[in-house]
Write an enzyme that holds these catalytic residues in place. Structure first.
Site, short mmCIF file in Angstrom:
data_model
loop_
_atom_site.label_atom_id
_atom_site.label_comp_id
_atom_site.label_asym_id
_atom_site.label_seq_id
_atom_site.Cartn_x
_atom_site.Cartn_y
_atom_site.Cartn_z
N GLY A 74 0.84 -1.19 0.00
CA GLY A 74 0.00 0.00 0.00
C GLY A 74 0.87 1.23 0.00
O GLY A 74 2.04 1.18 0.40
N GLN B 74 2.66 9.92 1.65
CA GLN B 74 3.98 9.27 1.57
C GLN B 74 4.77 9.68 0.33
O GLN B 74 5.95 9.35 0.20
CB GLN B 74 3.84 7.74 1.58
CG GLN B 74 3.37 7.21 2.92
CD GLN B 74 3.31 5.70 2.89
OE1 GLN B 74 2.35 5.13 2.39
NE2 GLN B 74 4.35 5.04 3.39
N CYS C 39 6.58 -0.18 6.97
CA CYS C 39 6.05 0.98 6.25
C CYS C 39 7.15 1.50 5.33
O CYS C 39 8.31 1.57 5.73
CB CYS C 39 5.66 2.05 7.27
SG CYS C 39 5.08 3.58 6.53
N LEU C 40 6.78 1.86 4.09
CA LEU C 40 7.79 2.35 3.14
C LEU C 40 8.46 3.63 3.64
O LEU C 40 9.58 3.94 3.23
CB LEU C 40 7.17 2.59 1.77
CG LEU C 40 6.72 1.33 1.00
CD1 LEU C 40 6.06 1.72 -0.31
CD2 LEU C 40 7.91 0.40 0.74
N HIS D 82 -3.71 0.60 7.92
CA HIS D 82 -2.41 1.28 7.95
C HIS D 82 -2.45 2.52 7.03
O HIS D 82 -2.02 3.61 7.43
CB HIS D 82 -1.33 0.29 7.50
CG HIS D 82 0.05 0.86 7.44
ND1 HIS D 82 1.08 0.43 8.26
CD2 HIS D 82 0.60 1.82 6.65
CE1 HIS D 82 2.18 1.12 7.98
NE2 HIS D 82 1.91 1.97 7.01
N GLU D 83 -2.98 2.36 5.81
CA GLU D 83 -3.03 3.49 4.86
C GLU D 83 -4.00 4.56 5.32
O GLU D 83 -3.74 5.75 5.17
CB GLU D 83 -3.39 3.00 3.44
CG GLU D 83 -2.44 1.98 2.83
CD GLU D 83 -0.96 2.31 2.99
OE1 GLU D 83 -0.60 3.50 2.93
OE2 GLU D 83 -0.17 1.38 3.20
N HIS E 290 -2.42 6.89 7.61
CA HIS E 290 -1.59 7.89 6.93
C HIS E 290 -2.41 9.11 6.54
O HIS E 290 -1.91 10.24 6.58
CB HIS E 290 -0.97 7.30 5.66
CG HIS E 290 0.32 6.56 5.89
ND1 HIS E 290 1.44 7.15 6.43
CD2 HIS E 290 0.67 5.28 5.64
CE1 HIS E 290 2.43 6.26 6.49
NE2 HIS E 290 1.98 5.10 6.04
#
Ligand code: ZN
Length: 172
Positions: A45, A50, A90-91, A132-133, A136
């Site tokens: 994702g 991000q 997480c990226l 999670h997204e 963000h």
């Protein structure tokens, strides 16, 4: 077009995003770029903040084929059920992982980037990735869900990453 990832310490990750008013060509382009960048970075994702875009949309693909990527616009949780602990990364936090407790099943509503209504029940990795997204989009990061002892263990790694990010931002 590949977009530049933003890392922990970048203030854009802490900003609450703005809803998408209408699905314009600009939004469609962002959606395309989000998917491309998510695949390039091998994420399941990727949320708009991000890549430095403070808008309410994210890309997701939890399939093994990596060909089912979609972008959801103005997504909302309608209901949640159960609690489950799973390891997450997480990226925006390279090399940092932790076990996080989240809802097990969710019902998610929103629009796809083609303007179609999206209304689905999700569980497993899909529910986890969506939660999670969604965080963000509110400026919430996965480390915020960690226990105090998890945070202590990761403290020096997090400080180092934030410092590195601030240094890079200063050069831009
Ligand atoms: Zn993330």
């Amino acid at each position: 077009m590949l977009l530049q990832l933003r890392f922990y310490g970048d203030p854009v990750l802490r900003k609450k995003t703005e809803p998408v008013e209408s699905i314009t060509d600009e939004i469609r382009q962002i959606a395309k770029d989000l998917i491309e960048t998510m695949y390039e970075e091998e994420g399941v994702g990727l949320a708009a903040p991000q890549v430095g875009i403070s808008k309410r949309l994210f890309a997701i693909d939890t399939s093994t084929s990596r060909k089912e990527g979609k972008v959801l616009v103005n997504p909302e949780i309608v209901s949640r059920q159960g609690q489950v602990v799973m390891e997450e990364g997480c990226l925006s936090f390279p090399g940092i992982y932790g076990k996080i407790e989240r809802s097990e099943k969710i019902r998610l509503r929103g629009k796809t980037v083609d303007g179609e209504d999206f209304d689905q029940e999700l569980d497993g990795l899909s529910a986890r990735a969506v939660l999670h997204e969604l965080d963000h989009l509110e400026g919430v990061l996965f480390v915020d869900h960690m226990t105090p002892s998890q945070k202590i263990v990761l403290q020096s790694k997090l400080k180092k990453l934030a410092k590195q990010t601030k240094k890079q931002l200063g050069k831009l």
